[in-house]
Design an enzyme around this catalytic site. Structure first.
Site, PDB file in Angstrom:
ATOM      1  N   SER A   1       0.824  -1.205   0.000  1.00 34.95           N
ATOM      2  CA  SER A   1       0.000   0.000   0.000  1.00 34.95           C
ATOM      3  C   SER A   1       0.860   1.258   0.000  1.00 34.95           C
ATOM      4  O   SER A   1       0.359   2.342  -0.254  1.00 34.95           O
ATOM      5  CB  SER A   1      -0.883   0.010   1.242  1.00 34.95           C
ATOM      6  OG  SER A   1      -0.057   0.068   2.398  1.00 34.95           O
TER       7      SER A   1
ATOM      8  N   TYR B   1      -4.373   0.351   3.644  1.00 36.22           N
ATOM      9  CA  TYR B   1      -5.291  -0.765   3.373  1.00 36.22           C
ATOM     10  C   TYR B   1      -5.939  -1.267   4.679  1.00 36.22           C
ATOM     11  O   TYR B   1      -7.050  -1.787   4.671  1.00 36.22           O
ATOM     12  CB  TYR B   1      -4.525  -1.953   2.776  1.00 36.22           C
ATOM     13  CG  TYR B   1      -4.052  -1.820   1.342  1.00 36.22           C
ATOM     14  CD1 TYR B   1      -4.420  -0.748   0.531  1.00 36.22           C
ATOM     15  CD2 TYR B   1      -3.240  -2.817   0.794  1.00 36.22           C
ATOM     16  CE1 TYR B   1      -3.976  -0.665  -0.783  1.00 36.22           C
ATOM     17  CE2 TYR B   1      -2.796  -2.747  -0.523  1.00 36.22           C
ATOM     18  CZ  TYR B   1      -3.161  -1.668  -1.308  1.00 36.22           C
ATOM     19  OH  TYR B   1      -2.724  -1.602  -2.606  1.00 36.22           O
ATOM     20  N   GLY B   2      -5.178  -1.161   5.770  1.00 34.99           N
ATOM     21  CA  GLY B   2      -5.538  -1.890   6.990  1.00 34.99           C
ATOM     22  C   GLY B   2      -6.789  -1.460   7.706  1.00 34.99           C
ATOM     23  O   GLY B   2      -7.236  -2.127   8.637  1.00 34.99           O
TER      24      GLY B   2
ATOM     25  N   CYS C   1       2.722  -7.197   1.663  1.00 36.79           N
ATOM     26  CA  CYS C   1       1.751  -6.539   2.534  1.00 36.79           C
ATOM     27  C   CYS C   1       0.924  -7.642   3.198  1.00 36.79           C
ATOM     28  O   CYS C   1       0.279  -8.433   2.497  1.00 36.79           O
ATOM     29  CB  CYS C   1       0.862  -5.638   1.687  1.00 36.79           C
ATOM     30  SG  CYS C   1      -0.499  -4.889   2.594  1.00 36.79           S
ATOM     31  N   ASN C   2       0.945  -7.695   4.513  1.00 38.10           N
ATOM     32  CA  ASN C   2       0.185  -8.720   5.239  1.00 38.10           C
ATOM     33  C   ASN C   2      -1.313  -8.565   4.988  1.00 38.10           C
ATOM     34  O   ASN C   2      -2.044  -9.540   4.825  1.00 38.10           O
ATOM     35  CB  ASN C   2       0.442  -8.589   6.741  1.00 38.10           C
ATOM     36  CG  ASN C   2       1.874  -8.915   7.122  1.00 38.10           C
ATOM     37  OD1 ASN C   2       2.174 -10.020   7.544  1.00 38.10           O
ATOM     38  ND2 ASN C   2       2.776  -7.960   6.974  1.00 38.10           N
TER      39      ASN C   2
ATOM     40  N   CYS D   1       3.085  -6.235  10.002  1.00 38.68           N
ATOM     41  CA  CYS D   1       2.790  -5.321   8.895  1.00 38.68           C
ATOM     42  C   CYS D   1       4.148  -4.910   8.358  1.00 38.68           C
ATOM     43  O   CYS D   1       5.069  -4.622   9.144  1.00 38.68           O
ATOM     44  CB  CYS D   1       2.021  -4.106   9.413  1.00 38.68           C
ATOM     45  SG  CYS D   1       1.997  -2.700   8.276  1.00 38.68           S
ATOM     46  N   THR D   2       4.304  -4.892   7.045  1.00 36.22           N
ATOM     47  CA  THR D   2       5.642  -4.677   6.481  1.00 36.22           C
ATOM     48  C   THR D   2       6.178  -3.270   6.724  1.00 36.22           C
ATOM     49  O   THR D   2       7.370  -3.024   6.554  1.00 36.22           O
ATOM     50  CB  THR D   2       5.657  -5.002   4.972  1.00 36.22           C
ATOM     51  OG1 THR D   2       4.614  -4.248   4.327  1.00 36.22           O
ATOM     52  CG2 THR D   2       5.446  -6.483   4.733  1.00 36.22           C
TER      53      THR D   2
HETATM   54  N1  DGL Z   1       2.331  -2.851   4.767  1.00 40.02           N
HETATM   55  C1  DGL Z   1       0.943  -3.217   4.911  1.00 40.02           C
HETATM   56  C2  DGL Z   1       0.836  -4.544   5.687  1.00 40.02           C
HETATM   57  O1  DGL Z   1       1.786  -5.292   5.761  1.00 40.02           O
HETATM   58  C3  DGL Z   1       0.215  -2.046   5.474  1.00 40.02           C
HETATM   59  C4  DGL Z   1      -1.233  -2.076   5.233  1.00 40.02           C
HETATM   60  C5  DGL Z   1      -1.893  -0.735   5.281  1.00 40.02           C
HETATM   61  O2  DGL Z   1      -1.766   0.008   4.307  1.00 40.02           O
HETATM   62  O3  DGL Z   1      -2.607  -0.473   6.251  1.00 40.02           O
HETATM   63  O4  DGL Z   1      -0.217  -4.894   6.189  1.00 40.02           O
END
Ligand code: DGL
Length: 255
Positions: free
Chosen positions: A13, A44-45, A75-76, A185-186
């Site tokens: 994201s 996204y989360g 992205c998780n 979360c990455t």
């Molecule tokens: N890096 C995304 C993850 O690993 C972040 C998601 C987000 O945008 O909230 O979930």
């Protein structure tokens, strides 16, 4: 062009997926990568599973039309929402990331584990199944971290703003002690120094190196791996066409 020379698409994201991209580049410098930060749709989360799935499918469809040989969902949240559908849709290796619960659970006998992730990741069926596979699941504390991705995107990775945010976020946990914390979360490994200050002595785990190894295994087994010794390329882009975001990704990639 030979299929092996096509790029591996790496998606997130925003800037967080760079924590996976840098492991991929370290492990396979001979490969070509396209990194897409979907900043126009971040975060996204806090969206619904359906919407994150739809966005991810759209992004992969556009990259597929350009020509790619594999997809790494760095992205998780998007992995939980879209990995299954992507695998059903495309005849390509699709590698996702999930919170590194197993590594944390193996730290010692019945460790007390804190899992930090986006609210959507922690709600998804994929995560609940993963968690329930561990017999010490009752020693896992889930901490949805709404707002943390935005702070990291703004550069608050180890400063007073992050400290104050974490202070409020951790308040409901009281003085509970943990052996391990999963950065699910990455984006969060980019703030590992700041998070560690709030969790002194707690081992932090993330799945980025494992994703790189899994991607390599898949490329080898599908006959898609470029020979070692070649020099690969990394193209960084974002859905806002904002050069500042690309610069930030590049900074984290090469430092
Ligand atoms: N890096 C995304 C993850 O690993 C972040 C998601 C987000 O945008 O909230 O979930």
């Amino acid at each position: 062009m030979k299929k092996a020379d096509l790029p591996v698409a790496v998606l997130d994201s925003g800037i967080g997926g760079v924590t996976v991209l840098r492991e991929l580049v370290k492990l396979m410098p001979e490969e070509n990568f396209i990194y897409l930060a979907d900043s126009a749709n971040a975060p996204y989360g806090t969206k619904s599973t359906e919407l994150v799935r739809e966005i991810t499918l759209r992004n992969v469809a556009a990259l597929f039309d350009e020509g790619i040989k594999a997809v790494v969902i760095a992205c998780n949240t998007a992995t939980g929402a879209a990995a299954k559908t992507l695998r059903e849709t495309y005849d390509l290796p699709v590698v996702g990331i999930e919170p590194a619960i197993k590594m944390a659970a193996d730290l010692c006998d019945r460790p007390s584990v804190l899992v930090m992730a986006t609210p959507l990741t922690l709600k998804q069926e994929k995560f609940i199944d993963l968690k329930n596979r561990f017999e010490n699941a009752e020693d896992m504390t889930l901490l949805p971290c709404a707002g943390l991705v935005e702070l990291i995107e703004e550069g608050h990775t180890d400063d007073g703003v992050l400290d104050a945010f974490l202070e409020r976020l951790f308040e409901p946990l009281g003085d509970k002690k943990f052996d391990a914390a999963v950065l699910g979360c990455t984006h969060y490994p980019l703030a590992a120094a700041g998070i560690s200050k709030r969790l002194p002595g707690v081992r932090l785990f993330d799945g980025s190196a494992g994703v790189a190894r899994q991607t390599k295994r898949r490329l080898v087994s599908e006959g898609l791996k470029r020979p070692e010794g070649l020099t690969g390329t990394v193209e960084i882009r974002n859905s806002l066409s904002d050069e500042e975001i690309n610069r930030t990704v590049r900074k984290y990639l090469y430092t």
